[in-house]
Design a protein around this motif. Structure first.
Motif, mmCIF file in Angstrom:
data_model
loop_
_atom_site.group_PDB
_atom_site.id
_atom_site.type_symbol
_atom_site.label_atom_id
_atom_site.label_comp_id
_atom_site.label_asym_id
_atom_site.label_seq_id
_atom_site.Cartn_x
_atom_site.Cartn_y
_atom_site.Cartn_z
ATOM 1 N N PRO A 217 0.810 -1.230 0.000
ATOM 2 C CA PRO A 217 0.000 0.000 0.000
ATOM 3 C C PRO A 217 0.838 1.273 0.000
ATOM 4 O O PRO A 217 1.998 1.277 0.415
ATOM 5 N N PHE A 218 0.231 2.343 -0.471
ATOM 6 C CA PHE A 218 0.866 3.664 -0.506
ATOM 7 C C PHE A 218 0.091 4.661 0.351
ATOM 8 O O PHE A 218 -1.122 4.542 0.514
ATOM 9 N N VAL A 219 0.830 5.642 0.844
ATOM 10 C CA VAL A 219 0.235 6.812 1.484
ATOM 11 C C VAL A 219 0.821 8.002 0.729
ATOM 12 O O VAL A 219 1.990 7.963 0.339
ATOM 13 N N VAL A 220 0.033 9.035 0.484
ATOM 14 C CA VAL A 220 0.557 10.180 -0.271
ATOM 15 C C VAL A 220 0.833 11.356 0.671
ATOM 16 O O VAL A 220 -0.058 11.830 1.372
ATOM 17 N N ALA A 221 2.095 11.800 0.693
ATOM 18 C CA ALA A 221 2.463 13.002 1.443
ATOM 19 C C ALA A 221 2.463 14.169 0.467
ATOM 20 O O ALA A 221 3.329 14.264 -0.397
ATOM 21 N N ALA A 222 1.428 15.020 0.569
ATOM 22 C CA ALA A 222 1.296 16.172 -0.335
ATOM 23 C C ALA A 222 2.164 17.296 0.230
ATOM 24 O O ALA A 222 1.727 18.085 1.052
ATOM 25 N N ASN A 223 3.428 17.315 -0.219
ATOM 26 C CA ASN A 223 4.432 18.191 0.397
ATOM 27 C C ASN A 223 4.377 19.632 -0.139
ATOM 28 O O ASN A 223 3.781 19.891 -1.174
ATOM 29 N N LYS A 224 5.052 20.513 0.584
ATOM 30 C CA LYS A 224 5.172 21.941 0.255
ATOM 31 C C LYS A 224 3.851 22.703 0.424
ATOM 32 O O LYS A 224 3.561 23.625 -0.340
ATOM 33 N N VAL A 225 3.042 22.300 1.414
ATOM 34 C CA VAL A 225 1.774 23.021 1.606
ATOM 35 C C VAL A 225 1.987 24.423 2.195
ATOM 36 O O VAL A 225 1.039 25.189 2.309
ATOM 37 N N ASP A 226 3.237 24.744 2.554
ATOM 38 C CA ASP A 226 3.536 26.129 2.952
ATOM 39 C C ASP A 226 3.414 27.073 1.756
ATOM 40 O O ASP A 226 3.290 28.286 1.919
ATOM 41 N N VAL A 227 3.437 26.514 0.550
ATOM 42 C CA VAL A 227 3.226 27.315 -0.664
ATOM 43 C C VAL A 227 1.706 27.384 -0.891
ATOM 44 O O VAL A 227 1.062 26.339 -1.008
ATOM 45 N N PRO A 228 1.132 28.594 -0.927
ATOM 46 C CA PRO A 228 -0.342 28.709 -0.961
ATOM 47 C C PRO A 228 -1.005 27.933 -2.101
ATOM 48 O O PRO A 228 -2.103 27.390 -1.924
ATOM 49 N N LEU A 241 -7.718 10.511 -5.758
ATOM 50 C CA LEU A 241 -6.830 9.384 -5.439
ATOM 51 C C LEU A 241 -7.474 8.435 -4.433
ATOM 52 O O LEU A 241 -8.212 8.869 -3.545
ATOM 53 N N GLU A 242 -7.161 7.150 -4.559
ATOM 54 C CA GLU A 242 -7.729 6.190 -3.599
ATOM 55 C C GLU A 242 -6.883 6.117 -2.326
ATOM 56 O O GLU A 242 -7.351 5.657 -1.289
ATOM 57 N N GLU A 243 -5.625 6.585 -2.384
ATOM 58 C CA GLU A 243 -4.738 6.534 -1.216
ATOM 59 C C GLU A 243 -5.061 7.686 -0.257
ATOM 60 O O GLU A 243 -5.541 8.730 -0.685
ATOM 61 N N PRO A 244 -4.739 7.501 1.036
ATOM 62 C CA PRO A 244 -4.857 8.648 1.951
ATOM 63 C C PRO A 244 -3.876 9.744 1.523
ATOM 64 O O PRO A 244 -2.741 9.447 1.156
ATOM 65 N N VAL A 245 -4.351 11.003 1.525
ATOM 66 C CA VAL A 245 -3.510 12.142 1.124
ATOM 67 C C VAL A 245 -3.339 13.045 2.345
ATOM 68 O O VAL A 245 -4.328 13.515 2.909
ATOM 69 N N ILE A 246 -2.091 13.268 2.767
ATOM 70 C CA ILE A 246 -1.851 14.086 3.953
ATOM 71 C C ILE A 246 -1.104 15.360 3.570
ATOM 72 O O ILE A 246 -0.036 15.291 2.960
ATOM 73 N N PRO A 247 -1.676 16.532 3.909
ATOM 74 C CA PRO A 247 -0.965 17.773 3.632
ATOM 75 C C PRO A 247 0.278 17.875 4.508
ATOM 76 O O PRO A 247 0.199 17.675 5.718
ATOM 77 N N VAL A 248 1.432 18.146 3.887
ATOM 78 C CA VAL A 248 2.709 18.107 4.610
ATOM 79 C C VAL A 248 3.559 19.318 4.259
ATOM 80 O O VAL A 248 3.563 19.773 3.115
ATOM 81 N N SER A 249 4.277 19.847 5.245
ATOM 82 C CA SER A 249 5.385 20.740 4.940
ATOM 83 C C SER A 249 6.621 20.179 5.625
ATOM 84 O O SER A 249 6.837 20.385 6.823
ATOM 85 N N ALA A 250 7.399 19.434 4.860
ATOM 86 C CA ALA A 250 8.596 18.790 5.404
ATOM 87 C C ALA A 250 9.608 19.844 5.849
ATOM 88 O O ALA A 250 10.258 19.699 6.881
#
Ligand SMILES: Nc1nc2c(ncn2[C@@H]2O[C@H](COP(=O)(O)OP(=O)(O)OP(=O)(O)O)[C@@H](O)[C@H]2O)c(=O)[nH]1
Ligand SMILES: [Mg+2]
Length: 397
Positions: A217-228, A241-250
């Protein structure tokens, strides 16, 4: 327990890795910075058990702040990919080999859309991150297909020797660590129970996609959410997407963790906010950067998302649980008096016997029964443990 970080090149995989592990590794705004994999230890949180019992725990690994216990999980950061990687484009497919060991893979994407197909920087919103998720999944599937393709003569040999098709495929794909039952079910569902030598290219790719969907399985880290610009993309990714998508700012998490390590702020991974300890130790630019993280990331999304990504992968997707074995059920300690020294990650259906096995095979051989310390009752070796159970295993001498 290994979590892989995978994705297009130059999207923030290594930044995510460093933020989660505090391992320094090369990061830069250009494609293919990472070549050799980075391995480190990240953590998943579990609500503190010691506080509930009015104690203070002594973790052998990880740490506890009285609110949360941080339990170690291994992380692997690999080279980035581009379309065609399974056929050797970019840095090729060696990294896919590295990821075989991972129980779950986090697809890191640049949700702000500021990197093109090849990982070159472009203005925000120029690129669709949904496509990047699709590319990763497709390259994985093509890579699995290529393993089957390469192994056809071996598969033929096994089948001629009397092996069922699913057993032969399971053997050549053993490095992927996908259950034979999953392979069997997929073959049945796709009506592919005939030998793979007779499959079409479409059959092969459908089979590869489907065993990955169920077994890796995959999980999606939606990175760079500090960018508007990332906000709309996150919404859309969640819709399609069927995978869980998590807003992330690494990047935000890395800054906060480094500032906390330097004693400038109080912040624990996953917290919804931070506190400046001594303003006079920070210059104006640093204060502005911290305030921007608060406004653009924490207030808007509730956290930087790094912890949430790891926890979604371990708890929601893999269904793991944390169990605390103790030797002394009144002190909740080991024989040296360390309180709740171990926190063990186990699969969803793990029993007392599985826990004993995980601690030591000798203990497992002699185990008689368990004691549920919270409820002060005896539990059998077949009892399926629950998340945050505290257990003493009673063994014959
Ligand atoms: N704005 C913003 N930039 C980020 C974030 N995370 C990473 N970046 C930037 O993205 C660029 C690439 O970061 P890396 O971590 O090296 O990316 P990678 O995916 O490991 O790249 P390769 O190893 O080259 O494939 C760097 O300039 C980072 O500073 C984030 O959360 N927000
Ligand atoms: Mg990298």
């Amino acid at each position: 327990m290994l979590l892989g970080l995978v994705g297009k090149t130059n999207v923030g995989k290594t930044t995510f890795f460093s933020a989660a592990t505090l391992v320094e590794a090369e990061r830069e705004n250009r494609p293919f910075v990472t070549i050799n994999p980075n391995e480190g230890v990240g953590y998943v949180r579990v609500k503190s058990v010691c506080t509930e019992f009015g104690l203070k725990c002594d973790p052998k690994y990880g740490w506890c702040n009285g609110r949360n216990r941080y339990v170690p999980v291994k992380l692997l950061d690999v080279a980035g990919l581009v379309r065609g990687a399974s056929k050797g484009r970019g840095l090729g497919n060696k990294f896919l080999d590295d990821l075989r060991r991972a129980s779950v893979n986090v697809i890191v994407v640049d949700a702000s859309g500021s990197t093109d197909d090849e990982g070159n920087p472009v203005p925000p919103s120029s690129h669709d991150p949904v496509e990047d998720v699709m590319i990763v999944k497709e390259e994985f599937a093509l890579w699995v297909a290529s393993i089957v393709e390469r192994s056809k003569s071996k598969i033929r040999g096994r089948i001629v020797g009397g092996s069922p098709v699913d057993a032969a495929l399971h053997e050549v794909l053993s490095g992927l660590d996908i259950d034979r039952e999953i392979i069997k079910a997929v073959l049945k569902e796709l009506s592919l129970e005939r030998p793979p030598m007779d499959w079409s290219d479409d059959d092969l790719i459908s089979f590869s996609r489907e065993i990955l969907r169920r077994g890796k399985p995959f999980v999606v880290a939606a990175n760079k959410v500090d960018v508007p610009e990332a906000e709309d993309n996150v919404k859309r990714m969640r819709e399609v997407l069927e995978e869980p998508v998590i807003p992330v700012s690494a990047e935000a998490e890395l800054i906060l963790r480094k500032a906390a390590k330097a004693g400038l702020i109080s912040y624990e991974p996953g917290d919804p906010d931070f506190e400046v300890i001594d303003e006079s130790k920070l210059n104006a630019a640093q204060l502005r950067a911290l305030e921007a993280i608060r406004e653009r990331v924490l207030r808007k999304y509730g956290s930087t998302g790094v912890q949430e990504t790891l926890e979604t992968a371990v708890y929601d997707v893999l269904g793991m649980k944390v169990v605390f074995p103790v030797e002394n059920e009144t002190k909740l300690s080991d024989k040296d008096g360390n309180v709740l020294p171990d926190a063990i990650l186990l699969p969803r259906d793990a029993t007392v016997r599985d826990l004993a096995e995980k601690i030591h095979s000798e203990i497992a051989k002699k185990a008689l029964y368990g004691i549920d310390v919270r409820e002060r009752r005896r539990i059998s070796l077949d009892y399926v443990l629950r998340h945050r159970d505290v257990v003493k295993i009673v063994a014959a001498r």
